[in-house]
Design a protein around this motif. Structure first.
Motif, mmCIF file in Angstrom:
data_model
loop_
_atom_site.group_PDB
_atom_site.id
_atom_site.type_symbol
_atom_site.label_atom_id
_atom_site.label_comp_id
_atom_site.label_asym_id
_atom_site.label_seq_id
_atom_site.Cartn_x
_atom_site.Cartn_y
_atom_site.Cartn_z
ATOM 1 N N ASN A 106 0.837 -1.190 0.000
ATOM 2 C CA ASN A 106 0.000 0.000 0.000
ATOM 3 C C ASN A 106 0.879 1.249 0.000
ATOM 4 O OD1 ASN A 106 -1.831 1.970 0.243
ATOM 5 N ND2 ASN A 106 -2.499 1.431 2.330
ATOM 6 N N ARG A 107 0.860 1.926 -1.139
ATOM 7 C CA ARG A 107 1.750 3.089 -1.221
ATOM 8 C C ARG A 107 1.054 4.372 -0.775
ATOM 9 N NH1 ARG A 107 3.714 1.372 -6.481
ATOM 10 N NH2 ARG A 107 5.040 -0.429 -6.109
ATOM 11 N N ASP A 108 -0.180 4.238 -0.328
ATOM 12 C CA ASP A 108 -0.851 5.444 0.158
ATOM 13 C C ASP A 108 -0.172 6.019 1.395
ATOM 14 O OD1 ASP A 108 -2.576 5.543 -1.860
ATOM 15 O OD2 ASP A 108 -4.322 4.730 -0.753
ATOM 16 N N ILE A 109 0.579 5.121 2.080
ATOM 17 C CA ILE A 109 1.301 5.630 3.248
ATOM 18 C C ILE A 109 2.348 6.669 2.855
ATOM 19 C CG2 ILE A 109 0.950 3.629 4.756
ATOM 20 C CD1 ILE A 109 3.858 2.796 3.870
ATOM 21 N N TYR A 110 2.724 6.657 1.557
ATOM 22 C CA TYR A 110 3.718 7.632 1.102
ATOM 23 C C TYR A 110 3.078 8.888 0.511
ATOM 24 C CZ TYR A 110 6.701 3.499 1.401
ATOM 25 O OH TYR A 110 7.349 2.379 1.832
ATOM 26 N N LYS A 111 1.736 8.968 0.619
ATOM 27 C CA LYS A 111 1.007 10.072 -0.018
ATOM 28 C C LYS A 111 1.548 11.449 0.415
ATOM 29 C CE LYS A 111 -3.786 10.706 -1.485
ATOM 30 N NZ LYS A 111 -3.594 10.168 -2.838
ATOM 31 N N GLY A 112 1.952 11.508 1.691
ATOM 32 C CA GLY A 112 2.471 12.791 2.200
ATOM 33 C C GLY A 112 3.717 13.265 1.483
ATOM 34 N N ARG A 113 4.391 12.313 0.849
ATOM 35 C CA ARG A 113 5.640 12.697 0.206
ATOM 36 C C ARG A 113 5.423 13.634 -0.975
ATOM 37 N NH1 ARG A 113 9.686 7.470 0.194
ATOM 38 N NH2 ARG A 113 9.836 7.276 2.464
ATOM 39 N N GLN A 114 4.197 13.637 -1.506
ATOM 40 C CA GLN A 114 3.947 14.560 -2.627
ATOM 41 C C GLN A 114 4.238 16.001 -2.212
ATOM 42 O OE1 GLN A 114 -0.136 15.776 -3.575
ATOM 43 N NE2 GLN A 114 -0.824 14.254 -2.091
ATOM 44 N N PHE A 115 3.969 16.295 -0.922
ATOM 45 C CA PHE A 115 4.168 17.686 -0.488
ATOM 46 C C PHE A 115 5.647 18.029 -0.382
ATOM 47 C CE2 PHE A 115 -0.023 16.394 1.108
ATOM 48 C CZ PHE A 115 -0.774 17.270 0.347
ATOM 49 N N ILE A 116 6.449 17.015 0.015
ATOM 50 C CA ILE A 116 7.904 17.241 0.043
ATOM 51 C C ILE A 116 8.391 17.565 -1.379
ATOM 52 C CG2 ILE A 116 10.159 16.181 0.480
ATOM 53 C CD1 ILE A 116 8.746 14.534 2.692
ATOM 54 N N ILE A 117 7.917 16.753 -2.325
ATOM 55 C CA ILE A 117 8.335 16.954 -3.720
ATOM 56 C C ILE A 117 7.849 18.317 -4.221
ATOM 57 C CG2 ILE A 117 8.037 16.118 -6.084
ATOM 58 C CD1 ILE A 117 7.888 13.266 -4.834
ATOM 59 N N LEU A 118 6.577 18.606 -3.991
ATOM 60 C CA LEU A 118 6.025 19.893 -4.445
ATOM 61 C C LEU A 118 6.756 21.064 -3.780
ATOM 62 C CD1 LEU A 118 2.201 19.169 -4.590
ATOM 63 C CD2 LEU A 118 3.691 19.809 -6.505
ATOM 64 N N PHE A 119 7.079 20.889 -2.514
ATOM 65 C CA PHE A 119 7.790 21.935 -1.778
ATOM 66 C C PHE A 119 9.161 22.183 -2.414
ATOM 67 C CE2 PHE A 119 10.783 23.107 1.644
ATOM 68 C CZ PHE A 119 10.186 24.298 2.049
ATOM 69 N N PHE A 120 9.828 21.071 -2.731
ATOM 70 C CA PHE A 120 11.151 21.208 -3.337
ATOM 71 C C PHE A 120 11.053 21.917 -4.692
ATOM 72 C CE2 PHE A 120 14.658 19.639 -5.959
ATOM 73 C CZ PHE A 120 15.737 19.968 -5.149
ATOM 74 N N PHE A 121 10.108 21.473 -5.523
ATOM 75 C CA PHE A 121 9.928 22.110 -6.840
ATOM 76 C C PHE A 121 9.601 23.595 -6.663
ATOM 77 C CE2 PHE A 121 8.547 18.079 -9.450
ATOM 78 C CZ PHE A 121 9.756 17.481 -9.126
ATOM 79 N N GLY A 122 8.727 23.855 -5.724
ATOM 80 C CA GLY A 122 8.296 25.245 -5.480
ATOM 81 C C GLY A 122 9.455 26.121 -5.035
ATOM 82 N N ILE A 123 10.295 25.590 -4.141
ATOM 83 C CA ILE A 123 11.455 26.359 -3.672
ATOM 84 C C ILE A 123 12.345 26.730 -4.849
ATOM 85 C CG2 ILE A 123 13.661 26.109 -2.441
ATOM 86 C CD1 ILE A 123 11.539 26.723 -0.502
ATOM 87 N N VAL A 124 12.593 25.741 -5.714
ATOM 88 C CA VAL A 124 13.438 26.010 -6.881
ATOM 89 C C VAL A 124 12.818 27.123 -7.722
ATOM 90 C CG1 VAL A 124 14.305 25.051 -9.046
ATOM 91 C CG2 VAL A 124 14.486 23.725 -6.934
ATOM 92 N N ALA A 125 11.497 27.037 -7.961
ATOM 93 C CA ALA A 125 10.823 28.056 -8.763
ATOM 94 C C ALA A 125 10.977 29.433 -8.122
ATOM 95 C CB ALA A 125 9.344 27.703 -8.936
ATOM 96 N N ILE A 126 10.802 29.498 -6.804
ATOM 97 C CA ILE A 126 10.899 30.799 -6.123
ATOM 98 C C ILE A 126 12.319 31.358 -6.204
ATOM 99 C CG2 ILE A 126 10.825 31.891 -3.835
ATOM 100 C CD1 ILE A 126 8.364 29.996 -3.313
ATOM 101 N N ILE A 127 13.309 30.479 -6.015
ATOM 102 C CA ILE A 127 14.706 30.932 -6.139
ATOM 103 C C ILE A 127 14.943 31.509 -7.539
ATOM 104 C CG2 ILE A 127 17.102 30.130 -6.283
ATOM 105 C CD1 ILE A 127 16.416 28.141 -4.032
ATOM 106 N N TYR A 128 14.417 30.825 -8.538
ATOM 107 C CA TYR A 128 14.640 31.286 -9.910
ATOM 108 C C TYR A 128 13.985 32.644 -10.140
ATOM 109 C CZ TYR A 128 16.788 26.953 -11.599
ATOM 110 O OH TYR A 128 17.645 25.914 -11.818
#
Lengths: 609, 409
Positions: A3-25
């Protein structure tokens, strides 16, 4: 089954990382594009080239509107190596008059510089070359002819007055940021003095260029471009024909002729001999020719004798003393001084030649009596009624002489004039000791010898002052700037000589009599009343310099002249006939004595120095 | 069941493609005549074919790509081998396969196939990334194309495949991989600016402090010591590896990025010109067609890898920010749809392409603004070029099609 739903929260880590990069740029872009200005100027430096168009230099006319100097198109053959295709090197080298190997070497050099940026292949094509290449332009891809202007001289004379132009050097650019590398600047003469009038205003064109600096059209449709403003024309006071005639007469002799229009101070002719053809100092051989002229230490063709040579004025200086003595109330019309083949003082004697005695002022000028002027100077300097000491008297004399233009520059538009020399009282104090000199110590100055030196132009100005009966305009060489009828107002300020007008009449009369029956008979001009004074300046151990100053016509003077022929002997021998011919030429525009002209023009003086 | 394609994804796609076309047009359009024999002419052809491709994909059955994934993967892997053996070289990389007058870059398509095959593998219910048994095939799937692309001498194109680690992370890969990667990068940057012994001293201090804090919990001691040894080895060997493994130009690019080389003419020319172009755009930009830097060839590769410069110069800060926002929305939307999907294949595939898109955007834009070393990879949907546009279109529209029946929203 995992059951990979337990990793569902990880989407926010990924989105956060992508978002940080976008903001830095975005922050980085904000600094790059909005805050920091340096990139904008860097972009302009990259893509916008400022192309400067040289303004055509002003034309120089003579006083009658004849062109002395103008511009001529000169064509440089340019090459853009990248565009060269199917080149017939044999034909091109034939047209250009160079061998094929040389042509290839030039092409290689151009290519080494840049394949895209035009290089000069051959400078200053002849009109034939230009025509050949234009005719065959379809065959010469990558080549084009670039027009530029060079000076063209319409006279072989007046080289010293006109001066020359040359590429600016580092100092010129330092002094005036108008100039850029490759610009031309007047280096001497009129070209130098009137540089700012003649040069005009450079035009500027902004063009876009690409990374290979290829022209990509005008920037902002040319709205920032400035058209070049041609330089102003100058009307020189020189009379071209008179100038050339003077140079012809002076051929083979060293010396100078200065002719001035007394009523304006305008220089009609300024001859310095030996001279050179001004056309030597244009074009690609300029540097070579200049060095040749400069290295000619025998003839010194670059040396402008009319302004820079300093001679003892000899008897011509008697005119000065005749005026000064009158103004100082030492002599008057009834004063007579005797002469017994000279003037003896102590155990010395200043010799003179045979003439009637005693003489009044008129006679002293007519016969150029040495004794008369020695006595006059003694009477003035040792006069204790007017002056407490010899030095006081001398200072008065000095003041009046310098007021006539001697011992100083005119500071008009004439380049590089020298001052000549009139010794001051301090000079004698230094030399002899204070109070240890008197009139007889220095009496050679009464006849224009001794320490006194004058330049040809100062002597010409003296006769000009005499012709005007009391005043002069600083001698200058440019009549009008920009428009023929505009007046060059810088120099039309009347200078008073400090000598009252009435004192000139006896001097003028004496000068006339010198021509009609005195020392200057050879200065006569048929049909005109001429006043003249000869001079023979001692130049030991060499032959004397021959001098003559004159003006004509007496009643309405049109021309005042000083002539100096170095080592020419008596003033009457060389200087007088030259002056006579010059006056005749100017006043009548014809020469009635071609034999005299020929004999003067064709004879040379052999110089040992 | 009614088919519902995600309109937002399609709109973002069209916006990006349109911006790309405008940028190519702006730099290559000559006043007065239109021609297909130009960059913008070709780009127009590629956009048209891409849209046809997108429409074609959308008519497929949504199990098609699940079935096709191994075959596509095999096919493009073979293509990569063919390129390595017979490819044509362009600017140093042997990554082109010529077919007549056209050339394609199989590497771009290989990324698509890898995403598909990886997604299929990840969606296998027996696949457990915490197990070595499952992890190894995954690493092989990613490793084969990376290896082949590296053999083409095209390091740049291989790099985005490493970003698939984000997809693996979402599917259960231990976060240690990411933490270790971040630590390695941080240490590397530290080593660029500080002498080795200072970095080492800092590390010693850090571990001493941790040993002190954990002095009572003996079970951590061995682990800490092992980590300390690894880190120390890393510090003292990274220099060696850096010098041995990277090629001189790659080293120069990295040194340039960190300001170790100050050069605007030679190796630094590209980046400097790119910054000039973008920086000169200002807040609102110079306007369409008015970019002097990009139009006049100052910026190299201005329609392909450095196309962001045109956007920066002509669109200004507004334009660049807009493009970044669209990319953020696009990637965010993909992740959001993936999360809402009931289908593990769709979710995994979504994360895979989101990772690839992110890699391309971050590296490409980062390179033009001096935050990344110069790595020549295209900006998705915007850069000029048929292979990349087709490959990215395939990636996105496969996802659009696969996710059409999911109950997202």
């Amino acid at each position: 089954m995992v059951n990979r739903d337990i990793y569902k929260g990880r989407q926010f880590i990924i989105l956060f990382f992508f978002g940080i990069v976008a903001i830095i740029y975005v922050i980085r872009l904000f600094f790059l594009q909005v805050i920091d200005d340096k990139w904008k100027s860097a972009a302009e430096n990259n893509a916008i080239r400022r192309i400067v168009n040289a303004a055509p230099r002003g034309v120089i006319y003579d006083r009658n509107g004849a062109i002395l100097v103008d511009n001529e198109m000169s064509y440089d053959l340019m090459v853009v190596p990248f565009n060269v295709k199917d080149l017939d090197t044999i034909e091109l080298s034939f047209i250009l008059g160079i061998d094929t190997a040389d042509l290839m070497a030039r092409l290689r050099k151009a290519k080494a510089y840049s394949s895209y940026v035009p290089s000069v292949l051959v400078k200053q094509l002849t009109p034939q070359m230009n025509a050949y290449i234009l005719e065959r332009s379809h065959k010469y891809k990558g080549f084009y002819v670039y027009p530029r202007t060079v000076r063209k001289y319409h006279t072989s004379g007046a080289a010293h007055s006109l001066g020359y132009i040359a590429e600016v050097n580092y100092n010129d650019m330092e002094k005036d940021n108008y100039y850029a590398l490759g610009d031309y600047i007047g280096k001497s003469g009129i070209e130098r003095y009137y540089e700012t009038d003649l040069r005009g205003t450079k035009g500027v064109r902004y063009v876009l260029v690409d990374n290979f600096r290829r022209d990509k059209g005008s920037y902002k449709n040319g709205e920032l471009d400035i058209d070049a403003v041609p330089g102003k024309s100058l009307w020189c006071s020189i009379d071209k024909e008179l100038q050339e005639y003077g140079e012809k007469l002076m051929k083979g002799k060293r010396g100078s002729i200065v002719a001035i229009e007394p009523s304006s101070g305008e220089i009609l002719a300024l001859v310095s001999s030996p001279s050179y053809d001004p056309s030597l100092l244009i074009g690609s051989d300029r540097g070579k020719n200049y060095m040749k002229l400069q290295n000619d230490s025998v003839n010194k063709p670059l040396f402008n004798r009319a302004l820079m040579a300093q001679y003892p004025p000899g008897s011509t200086f008697k005119l000065v003393n005749a005026l000064v003595f009158q103004q100082a109330h030492i002599v008057n019309n009834s004063t007579l001084y005797s002469c017994s083949m000279g003037y003896a003082y102590g155990n010395r004697k200043l010799g003179c030649h045979g003439h009637a005695s005693p003489l009044d002022i008129i006679g002293s000028v007519q016969n150029s009596c040495n004794a008369w002027y020695c006595r006059g100077l003694v009477s003035m300097l040792e006069n204790r009624k007017y002056y407490k000491t010899t030095e006081d008297a001398y200072n008065h004399w000095y003041k009046m002489v310098t007021q006539l233009g001697f011992g100083q520059k005119f500071n008009s538009d004439l380049p590089y004039e020298l001052t000549g020399f009139i010794p001051s009282a301090e000079f004698y104090n230094k030399h002899y000791g204070q109070g240890r000199w008197k009139a007889t110590t220095i009496n050679s100055i009464s006849i224009g010898q001794g320490e006194i030196n004058a330049t040809p132009i100062q002597l010409a100005n003296l006769v000009s002052t005499i012709a005007n009966r009391g005043y002069y305009y600083p001698p200058h060489i440019v009549k009008a700037i920009g428009h023929k009828d505009s007046l060059n107002t810088s120099f039309n300020q009347k200078k008073q000589s400090g000598i009252e007008s009435k004192y000139f009449e006896p001097v003028i009369l004496g000068m006339e009599r010198a021509v009609t029956g005195g020392t200057a008979r050879r200065a006569a001009v048929p049909g005109y009343r001429v006043g003249a004074k000869t001079g023979t300046a001692q130049n030991p151990p060499y032959a004397d310099h021959s001098l003559l100053v004159c003006f004509a016509p007496l009643e309405n003077p049109k021309i005042a002249i000083s002539v100096i022929v170095e080592n020419g002997g008596f003033g009457a021998t060389w200087a007088a006939p030259i002056a006579s011919l010059m006056m005749e030429k100017y006043l009548t525009d014809t020469i009635t004595r071609p034999d005299l002209e020929a004999s003067i023009a064709n004879r040379s003086i052999y110089y040992v120095k | 069941m009614k088919s519902r394609f995600d309109k937002r994804l399609i709109v973002y796609y069209l916006i990006l493609v349109f911006i790309g076309f405008l940028s190519v047009l702006s730099t290559s359009y000559k006043q007065g005549h239109f021609s297909f024999q130009t960059s913008y002419g070709y780009q127009l052809i590629w956009i048209a074919t891409s849209i046809i491709l997108a429409i074609v994909i959308c008519v497929f059955n949504n199990r098609f790509f699940w079935h096709a994934a191994p075959w596509l993967y095999t096919f493009f892997t073979i293509m990569l081998v063919v390129v390595v053996l017979f490819g044509t070289e362009r600017s140093g990389a042997k990554s082109w396969l010529g077919i007549g007058n056209f050339g394609i870059q199989p590497a771009e398509f290989a990324k698509y196939a890898t995403c598909l095959f990886l997604a299929r593998r990840l969606s296998d219910m027996h696949c457990d990334l915490s197990k070595k048994k499952s992890l190894i095939p995954i690493l092989v799937i990613i490793g084969i194309p990376i290896g082949l692309i590296l053999l083409q001498n095209d390091t740049g194109s291989a790099l985005p495949l490493l970003f698939l680690v984000f997809a693996l992370f979402r599917e259960g890969l231990t976060p240690w991989i990411l933490i270790i990667a971040v630590c390695a990068v941080v240490l590397f940057v530290l080593l660029v600016y500080l002498p080795q012994w200072i970095v080492f001293a800092l590390v010693v201090l850090l571990f001493a402090w941790m040993m002190f804090r954990l002095r009572k919990r003996k079970k951590y001691h061995l682990g800490l010591i092992i980590v300390f040894i690894i880190v120390t080895t890393y510090i003292f060997t990274v220099d060696l590896v850096y010098n041995q493994v990277l090629k001189p130009h790659q080293k120069q690019r990295i040194e340039l990025l960190f300001g170790k080389i100050n050069d605007t003419k030679g190796i630094g020319y590209n980046v400097n010109q790119a910054k000039i172009a973008i920086g000169s755009g200002g807040f609102f930009g110079k306007g369409f067609g008015n970019g002097t830097q990009t139009k006049l060839n100052f910026v190299p590769e201005q329609v392909t890898d450095f196309i962001f410069c045109t956007i920066g110069e002509e669109g200004g800060f507004v334009g660049t920010t807009f493009v970044i926002v669209i990319f953020v929305l696009l990637i965010g939307r993909i992740i959001s749809i993936a999360e809402k999907s009931q289908n593990a294949f769709v979710r995994s595939y979504g994360y895979c392409i989101a990772s690839i898109f992110f890699a391309h955007v971050a590296i490409n834009i980062g390179m033009t603004i001096g935050l990344m070393p110069v790595i020549g990879i295209p900006l998705p949907f915007i850069s000029y070029g048929g292979s990349s546009l087709w490959a990215f279109t395939l990636m996105l529209f496969t996802f659009v099609m696969e996710s059409r029946n999911d109950n997202w929203d």
